[in-house]
Design a protein around this motif. Structure first.
Motif, PDB file in Angstrom:
ATOM      1  N   ARG A  95       0.860  -1.181   0.000  1.00 48.09           N
ATOM      2  CA  ARG A  95       0.000   0.000   0.000  1.00 48.09           C
ATOM      3  C   ARG A  95       0.892   1.224   0.000  1.00 48.09           C
ATOM      4  NH1 ARG A  95      -4.239   2.205   4.570  1.00 48.09           N
ATOM      5  NH2 ARG A  95      -2.322   3.068   5.453  1.00 48.09           N
ATOM      6  N   ILE A  96       0.485   2.240  -0.770  1.00 49.65           N
ATOM      7  CA  ILE A  96       1.262   3.461  -0.819  1.00 49.65           C
ATOM      8  C   ILE A  96       0.397   4.663  -0.436  1.00 49.65           C
ATOM      9  CG2 ILE A  96       2.835   2.612  -2.596  1.00 49.65           C
ATOM     10  CD1 ILE A  96       1.272   4.342  -4.646  1.00 49.65           C
TER      11      ILE A  96
ATOM     12  N   GLY B 145       4.063   6.562  -5.160  1.00 51.08           N
ATOM     13  CA  GLY B 145       4.003   7.107  -3.813  1.00 51.08           C
ATOM     14  C   GLY B 145       4.968   6.400  -2.887  1.00 51.08           C
ATOM     15  N   VAL B 146       4.740   6.569  -1.598  1.00 49.28           N
ATOM     16  CA  VAL B 146       5.627   6.030  -0.571  1.00 49.28           C
ATOM     17  C   VAL B 146       4.953   4.846   0.113  1.00 49.28           C
ATOM     18  CG1 VAL B 146       6.897   6.535   1.545  1.00 49.28           C
ATOM     19  CG2 VAL B 146       6.645   8.307  -0.214  1.00 49.28           C
ATOM     20  N   VAL B 147       5.654   3.729   0.187  1.00 46.65           N
ATOM     21  CA  VAL B 147       5.105   2.515   0.789  1.00 46.65           C
ATOM     22  C   VAL B 147       4.850   2.725   2.279  1.00 46.65           C
ATOM     23  CG1 VAL B 147       5.553   0.089   1.316  1.00 46.65           C
ATOM     24  CG2 VAL B 147       6.279   1.040  -0.887  1.00 46.65           C
ATOM     25  N   ASP B 148       3.630   2.369   2.728  1.00 48.46           N
ATOM     26  CA  ASP B 148       3.360   2.428   4.175  1.00 48.46           C
ATOM     27  C   ASP B 148       2.801   1.113   4.716  1.00 48.46           C
ATOM     28  OD1 ASP B 148       0.734   2.521   3.293  1.00 48.46           O
ATOM     29  OD2 ASP B 148       0.159   4.168   4.619  1.00 48.46           O
TER      30      ASP B 148
ATOM     31  N   GLU C  11      10.127   4.561  -2.075  1.00 45.37           N
ATOM     32  CA  GLU C  11       9.375   5.236  -3.132  1.00 45.37           C
ATOM     33  C   GLU C  11       9.201   4.263  -4.289  1.00 45.37           C
ATOM     34  OE1 GLU C  11      11.666   8.691  -4.081  1.00 45.37           O
ATOM     35  OE2 GLU C  11      11.139   9.717  -2.206  1.00 45.37           O
TER      36      GLU C  11
ATOM     37  N   PHE D 191       4.663  -3.497  -8.941  1.00 43.44           N
ATOM     38  CA  PHE D 191       5.364  -2.287  -8.508  1.00 43.44           C
ATOM     39  C   PHE D 191       6.861  -2.462  -8.664  1.00 43.44           C
ATOM     40  CE2 PHE D 191       4.016  -5.066  -5.079  1.00 43.44           C
ATOM     41  CZ  PHE D 191       5.205  -5.418  -4.481  1.00 43.44           C
TER      42      PHE D 191
END
Length: 302
Positions: free
Chosen positions: A31-32, A69-72, A86, A104
């Motif tokens: 998830r990003i 986006g940035v992986v969270d 990223e 991804f």
């Protein structure tokens, strides 16, 4: 989370920013926190109901498959990516503050967020079609609609492999194509004569990304229907040519990795046609639906 949604099929006015539950990463997914989401022609075709015979849409729907986006969150079984990385890629419901990606890759430093956010679908489609056509170094590829997202990506993949590329586009996009290394010409009646002058030795394979009704002439140029692949003309099989469509493909990761590598080598870029805020997504869909897009349309989410 905030997300772009629509409650039923319709024109761009049905789009609205609303609050939706956050998605979470499952096995093999990440998830990003979305920075940029891409807008592809298939997004407005789904929204308009043109794809309902092939794609089931559950309302309220969130458009979009491309995002960066940035992986969270990292799902079970994912390797090589961690929280804070990223990335860019493809999934579902991408036009939102958070999105889950099925395919991804790490975002190359050579690409901006806008470029990375609009890359996944065009890279996958471009490489998928080229792998069907299999042009070899030294051969000539004609791309109908070379200035668009898929067309420009396919041109760069092919050029990196030593293929000569001729591309059709409106005259205002010819300098853009020359900068990529493509030999430009205009589309429309008389295309065969113009291409014959540019490639007297002949054209080996043809990729139709535009669906301009030129399929018969493209087959004549290639001298074989089997040497023509279209992603936009659904009548292709009736003429013996191949039709290649799809939202995602198992080879998507391969395409993302190749695009990232070539970008870092200075051999691949993602031209940006226009940028819109999430709240102005209706204008982005109108721009895509109007055609004559040069490169990618993107939504800036954060």
């Amino acid at each position: 989370m905030l997300a772009l949604t629509y409650a039923g099929y319709g024109d761009p006015s049905v789009l609205d920013v609303t609050t939706r539950p956050e998605p979470h990463a499952g096995p093999g997914q990440v998830r990003i926190a979305v920075r940029v989401a891409g807008v592809n022609p298939v997004d407005w075709k789904i929204r308009a109901g043109q794809m309902k015979e092939w794609i089931t849409t559950r309302f309220p729907a969130i458009p979009g498959s491309d995002a960066a986006g940035v992986v969270d969150e990292v799902g079970e079984g994912v390797e090589g990516v961690k929280v804070g990385d990223e990335v860019f890629g493809s999934g579902a419901d991408a036009s939102a503050e958070f999105a889950v990606l099925d395919e991804f890759a790490l975002k190359p430093a050579s690409l901006s967020w806008e470029q990375a956010g609009g890359l996944a679908a065009v890279a996958e489609t471009a490489l998928r079609t080229l792998e069907l056509l299999r042009p070899s170094a030294g051969q000539t590829l004609l791309i109908e609609g070379a200035a668009g997202g898929v067309g420009s990506a396919a041109a760069q993949f092919a050029l990196a492999d030593g293929v000569r590329v001729i591309g059709t586009a409106s005259e205002q996009n010819h300098e853009f194509l020359r900068d990529l290394g493509v030999v430009p010409t205009v589309y429309g009646p008389g295309l065969k004569e113009r291409v014959d002058a540019l490639a007297p030795e002949g054209v080996d394979v043809v990729l139709d990304t535009a669906g301009l009704g030129s399929l018969k002439e493209l087959i004549e140029i290639a001298e074989s229907a089997e040497s023509v692949v279209s992603i936009a003309d659904f009548s292709a099989p009736e003429h013996g040519a191949r039709l290649s469509v799809g939202i995602t493909d198992p080879r998507a990761f391969h395409a993302l990795e190749k695009a990232a590598r070539l970008a870092d080598e200075g051999k691949f870029t993602v031209p940006i046609d226009s940028e819109f805020a999430l709240a102005d997504a209706a204008k982005a869909h109108e721009r895509s639906q109007g055609g004559h897009v040069r490169g990618k349309i993107v939504l800036k989410v954060a």
